[in-house]
Design an enzyme around this catalytic site. Sequence first.
Site, PDB file in Angstrom:
ATOM      1  N   GLU A 126       7.111 -31.344  54.989  1.00 11.31           N
ATOM      2  CA  GLU A 126       5.591 -31.205  53.611  1.00 11.31           C
ATOM      3  C   GLU A 126       6.395 -29.570  53.161  1.00 11.31           C
ATOM      4  O   GLU A 126       6.131 -29.229  52.241  1.00 11.31           O
ATOM      5  CB  GLU A 126       4.355 -31.496  54.039  1.00 11.31           C
ATOM      6  CG  GLU A 126       3.974 -32.772  55.201  1.00 11.31           C
ATOM      7  CD  GLU A 126       4.952 -33.946  54.087  1.00 11.31           C
ATOM      8  OE1 GLU A 126       4.528 -33.583  53.104  1.00 11.31           O
ATOM      9  OE2 GLU A 126       5.123 -34.866  54.530  1.00 11.31           O
ATOM     10  N   GLU A 162       0.532 -38.801  44.532  1.00  9.37           N
ATOM     11  CA  GLU A 162       1.514 -39.513  44.734  1.00  9.37           C
ATOM     12  C   GLU A 162       1.995 -40.964  45.278  1.00  9.37           C
ATOM     13  O   GLU A 162       1.051 -41.483  45.799  1.00  9.37           O
ATOM     14  CB  GLU A 162       2.681 -38.471  45.440  1.00  9.37           C
ATOM     15  CG  GLU A 162       3.454 -38.664  45.401  1.00  9.37           C
ATOM     16  CD  GLU A 162       4.686 -38.273  46.261  1.00  9.37           C
ATOM     17  OE1 GLU A 162       5.883 -38.219  46.042  1.00  9.37           O
ATOM     18  OE2 GLU A 162       4.569 -37.774  47.065  1.00  9.37           O
TER      19      GLU A 162
END
Length: 870
Positions: free
Chosen positions: A320, A150
């Site tokens: 997360e 990412e």
Amino acid sequence: MAAAAAAAAEQSAEQFRGQARLPRFAAPRRYDVRLAPDLAACAFAGSVAVSLAVGAPTRFLVLNAADLDVAPGAVSFAPQGSDKVLQPAEVTNVPADEILIIRFDEVLPLGEGTLSIAFQGTLNDKMKGFYRSVYELNGEKKNMAVTQFEPADARRCFPCWDEPAFKAVFKITLEVPSETVALSNMPVVEEKVNGATKTVYFQESPIMSTYLVAVIVGIFDYVEALTTDGTRVRVYTQVGKSAQGKFALEVAVKTLILFKEYFAVPYPLPKMDMIAIPDFASGAMENYGLVTYRETALLFDEKHSAAANKQRVAVVVAHELAHQWFGNLVTMEWWTHLWLNEGFATWVSYLAADQFFPEWNIWTQFLEESTTGFKLDALAGSHPIEVDINHVDEIDEIFDAISYRKGASVIRMLQSYLGAEVFQKSLAAYIKRYAYSNAKTEDLWAALEEGSGEPVRTLMHSWTKQQGYPVVSVKLKDGKLHLEQTQFLSSGATGVGQWVVPITLCCCSYSRQEKFLFHGKQEDFNVSGLMECQKKCDFWIKLNVNQTSFYRVSYDEELASRLRYAIETNKLSASDRYGVLDDTYALCMAGKQKLVSLLHLIAAYKDETEYTVLAHAIDTSLNIADMMSIAAPEELDNLKKFLIGFLEPFAQKLGWDAQSGEGHLKALLRGTLFTALAELGHEATINEAVRRFNVFLEDRETSLLPPDVRKAAYVALMQTVNKTNKGGYESLLKIYRETDLSQEKVRVLGSLASSPDPDVRNQDAIFVLRGVSSRAHEVAWQWLKENWDYISETFSGTLLTYFVTVTVSPLATDEKGDEAEEFFKSRTKANIARTVKQSIERVRINAKWVKSTKGEADLSNVIKELAHKR
């Protein structure tokens, strides 16, 4: 169809260059990726077979690839149901756009087909793509292979359609040294050992975006547990550190169950692995089923980690794991909607922490997140929550306080407005509707509007489509409440924005609250009960009750003094006490209120009991001291005397040593308080800290210096360091080199630059920048300029922007602003342009605050008076 075929015949490679997005004529359905990393040579070989759907006539296939060697003969396309394998006429690598343009002589048949590519790459040291991280095993340094994809770095590992909307399934196969552990998103289905190497086959993944694919190869320990519904959870660590993964494991197991209930959708994968990586650019990364973390965000050592470390681990793990639903299962359509991922995960991580650790008062602490969002969004160089992304280089910069902190704050505002139950049910409906696909901001608003019957789109567009936020000015006029909204800017300038503001207010008590939407520029409101409340001698009025909304409030002088009295007499909630201070500080910095008002307000917090509020008063005080060292250095001694006098009673009451059963928040406060007193040069604190440190230096297990006060002791020690006496500095470096605990290393690094002598520096410890003392900001700026070429080549993404922000933003004169502008004129690329602009704007704001402070006629007398008041 003939027209489309004719258009395909006219296609040229040129039309695909310089585009923000990949063309849509072909889309991946399944990737079969094989990778063989060579850990010693820091290289890898690989192949990918992509099952494609060709949806429109084309002679070209265009996908992403960067830093990969693709030989022209290593590419082919096999249409499904045909024996024919098409070889490309030309394969063009375009580094500027990070794309591979594959041209065929004939138009590709519509329907399914398989694109096969073989490639080679380097296990880089840039902490992105497929990279190497160094760890120690039995005293020997070794490489592990790690991925960080990412936002747009899967293309550095294998050629792919590297955009969130191109979701596909992934079948990963790894060829690795036999002694290593190989991990990916899914469980291993088979391992075949062949001498020194083994081939590891992983189960096929559900449909997902490329940025969530993960591969890790190294030698690790782990701890594991099962959730109540049988999901296997593991925390992987370097060998010998697995016990430090137990706390994160406990939090993860509880979080997966909580989110299954909250989102009304089970966790979609058969396992959840979390792993600590020694070299890691961000805090953590939510790869589907294999979450990677910086060691400080995952590991907790009962003996040597502070309370602040424990809280960080809990919040980051929850953040997360929230992404496994909000981001991984339902993914933003494009990076414009990044805030949907990050703002939401930030907000819901606090919801989880509050559920598991109610004694942390985490929603009061959440206000620190809002403040960070407020600070960035008060710049003319800020950006809307939804920001257009026209080039891949622009993505990194929006992983910032707007996407995370402002995003989380407006979600909290909306949840507060709609009500917790309606909000939760509507979210669950949204997750079900968009599971395994992509969504935009509008899709979330539609689901919330449907579930609540409220005009969510109208309310929220003003918060996500335009940058900034309002300051609502309040006056009482003839028994009516007169409100006026303007865009708040830290520069003191007036912006043009206008918002739909959810106003909440209470008057003299929390038992009676009003709430309404404020649409206009200015309006008078009849508030029931206001008149009789106003007659009371202890009358006060507070807008934005408990700080649940993202706006600032400016009260006229009479109302502000009433609030100060309400704080002194403990009539306000902790969140509101925080809010009054935060708004006053921001207004003061923008030249809208005098510094003397702010100092009088700080004095009103002398009996404060809440950690977050006192920590904010401390932070504000230190910022004022920094500014005064430039604006009026001759007043600094008296200012410090006042601030030490304000803080000392808290320190005496709390003491250096923890009392049994005293709780998490007192531990947090102890560290914050003694660090501040050390920074302010409080002699008794420095002497006691040095005494305790010397015992600790001889015996690392001593109870005299527990983890919560170590940072304070290190900062105190650095106050004794100068050109002729560097002993304390050398002692800290010794601790840094001897510890293998990342959190201890970070504590030392954050303290090394807090010496009052600006010549004492360790230029290797680049992350000391955040701890640089006010006297040394110019030294740090000089250092950045001298080392810029190295820094800009070595670091990328958020780490690079961090260097610019922490070094440039604290400068506080127009001369330095001009200097920074001149320096970056020829050195600004797209990946730091926004950050450079914001940092220079901050310098101008600081300089303006310095000037307005110099112009305050009564400042000297007020500081003197406060300093000698007991």
